[in-house]
Design a protein around this motif. Structure first.
Motif, PDB file in Angstrom:
ATOM      1  N   ASP A 234       1.175  -7.288   4.173  1.00  0.00           N
ATOM      2  CA  ASP A 234       0.482  -6.371   5.134  1.00  0.00           C
ATOM      3  C   ASP A 234       1.239  -5.418   5.578  1.00  0.00           C
ATOM      4  N   TYR A 235       2.605  -6.008   6.040  1.00  0.00           N
ATOM      5  CA  TYR A 235       3.511  -5.204   6.747  1.00  0.00           C
ATOM      6  C   TYR A 235       3.930  -4.139   5.867  1.00  0.00           C
ATOM      7  N   ALA A 236       4.184  -4.446   4.246  1.00  0.00           N
ATOM      8  CA  ALA A 236       4.721  -3.548   3.438  1.00  0.00           C
ATOM      9  C   ALA A 236       3.556  -2.476   3.069  1.00  0.00           C
ATOM     10  N   MET A 237       2.345  -2.925   3.149  1.00  0.00           N
ATOM     11  CA  MET A 237       1.400  -1.913   2.816  1.00  0.00           C
ATOM     12  C   MET A 237       1.190  -1.093   4.257  1.00  0.00           C
ATOM     13  N   GLU A 238       1.187  -1.439   5.331  1.00  0.00           N
ATOM     14  CA  GLU A 238       1.120  -0.817   6.621  1.00  0.00           C
ATOM     15  C   GLU A 238       2.335   0.196   6.620  1.00  0.00           C
TER      16      GLU A 238
END
Ligand code: ARG
Length: 461
Positions: A234-238
């Motif tokens: 999710d950090y990469a998507m965010e």
């Protein structure tokens, strides 16, 4: 030949096509620094916890430093057969230091290792973007200060709406990029927990100290759930969602530059350094860089779509699908960084043309609202009635081919008897912008205040 790191239970090597689909080394070598930093922190902790001897720990650290030097100087031989950066480094470590190398992977899996590397890389990308966006804001603020009172048409529906100042328009983007920085900072705060020590998915029976590695690597704390740590991106998507929003802002500014540099507008001139000629039409100065910024925004937004589609159907925990996280993230960040740099150069070098803006604003009856407001204020008309009177005068001016300020007083008074000489002060475009002194409004005095405020909020510290 079976794999030297995990080939114990295999009898034969991979199919030829497997050697092409499986490796990530061609793109994940990019975070070799993060990989080695993570390994050093892990080894140091293994020693501190008495899991690996001090001598072995020292050999591992020395070997990792040597590999760092090899990669940095381009001497390192990356191998596709070794799949990824993690196994390339570990395999080389075995060649460099021998037996102790085999102890590095104690209480660790490539699953927490890759999650760590990716997080460290994303964190670094955020820190770089922060600096780059700040430089772009600085260039915009300088232009805003230079042209705090240059009157230009403000548009709605791309039709002339009301006079604004060029400085005000520049500061609008400063706010957008400020929120982009805020989104990146939020993302950084949330991602800054270390997954290292989650091992494959379930944690590890070794007495490791995850707090120690977390703090050594600049994280606020270790992640709380080992399964989550190796499963989510999710950090990469965010990060790339925030990058996508930023790219949209860049694209809108780019579109305005494309428009403003046309012969029909001429509001700005880009420097030679950011324009291209035509191979056939000698007069051309094309805004190629701006068009590319506009176009590349599509790529950045596509990256978010790509990664979220990779992730959406995956059961916990790690699946190899997740190896597909890297290319969209790297490409989005590279692309956005390049766009910001190009935009910063364009804005810093760009020459505004206040005379052309002034001509354009005169053309569209932009002070009709001011005329209506005056009738409300001075003659007590309901706004709807005043709107109607102003509309009639616009129609009259249009018929005569002149501006509102050029209409004789008797024509004004035929539209409404309360109109008197004072109206000529009100319908000038300067009067219009000067009057808009509400907080955040376009009046030059407000713009100058906001320039100072923007420097304080976005550039100091
Ligand atoms: N190259 C892999 C990736 O990028 C590293 C993790 C591999 N882990 C595994 N269990 N196969 O995702």
């Amino acid at each position: 030949r079976t794999n030297e790191l995990w080939g114990g239970r295999f009898a034969s090597g991979p199919a030829e096509v497997m050697e092409r689909i499986n490796p990530s080394i061609d793109f994940d070598r990019r975070f070799w620094r993060e990989d080695i930093q993570g390994s050093k922190a892990h080894a140091e902790m293994l020693v501190a916890q008495g899991i690996v001897s001090a001598a072995d720990g020292a050999a591992i650290a020395k070997g990792l430093d040597e590999i760092w030097g090899e990669i940095e100087s381009g001497r390192f031989k990356f191998s596709r057969a070794l799949e990824d950066i993690h196994m390339n480094v570990e395999s080389r470590l075995r060649e460099v230091v021998g037996e102790p190398a085999g102890r590095l992977h104690t209480a660790r899996s490539r699953n927490d290792q890759v999650a760590l590397d990716m997080k460290l890389w994303c964190r670094g990308a955020i820190d770089d973007l922060e600096v780059e966006l700040k430089a772009l804001q600085a260039a915009l603020i300088d232009q805003a200060e230079r042209h705090a009172d240059a009157v230009m048409p403000g548009f709605t529906h791309l039709q002339v709406a009301q006079p604004i100042t060029f400085g005000h328009h520049m500061l609008a983007y400063v706010e957008m990029f400020g929120r982009d920085r805020g989104r990146l900072a939020d993302c950084r705060r949330r991602l800054n927990e270390s997954p290292l020590g989650s091992a494959a998915l379930a944690g590890t029976p070794y007495p490791i100290d995850r707090f120690r590695t977390a703090s050594a690597l600049g994280f606020d704390r270790p992640t709380a759930n080992s399964l989550d740590s190796v499963s989510d991106r999710d950090y990469a998507m965010e990060l790339i969602a925030a990058a996508g929003i930023c790219a949209v802002h860049m694209s809108r500014l780019a579109e305005e530059l494309v428009l403003w540099t046309t012969a029909q507008f001429r509001f700005v001139r880009l420097s030679d350094g950011f324009s291209s000629g035509s191979s056939i039409m000698p007069q051309k100065r094309n805004p190629d860089a701006a068009e590319l910024v506009r176009g590349k925004a599509g790529r950045v937004l596509g990256a978010f779509t790509a990664l979220s589609l990779v992730m959406k159907g995956l059961p916990l925990a790690y699946s190899k699908d997740m190896q597909e996280d890297k290319e969209p993230v790297f490409d989005a960040i590279d692309t956005l960084g390049l766009c910001i740099a190009a935009m910063t150069g364009m804005i810093a070098d760009m020459e505004a043309n206040p005379a052309a803006m002034r001509r354009a604003v005169e053309a569209g009856f932009p002070t009709a609202t001011d005329l209506a407001d005056w009738l409300v204020r001075e003659a007590g008309l309901p706004f709807r009635d005043a709107h109607h009177v102003a509309g009639r005068l616009v129609k009259e001016a249009e018929t005569r081919g002149c501006g509102l300020a050029d209409l004789p007083l008797d024509v004004m008074q035929a539209a409404h008897p309360a109109l008197d000489e004072r109206i000529y002060q009100v319908v000038s475009v300067e009067a219009s912008v000067n009057a808009r002194t509400s907080y955040g409004g376009t009046a030059p005095e407000r713009v100058r205040e906001q320039v100072a405020e923007a420097r304080r909020r976005f550039l100091d510290g």
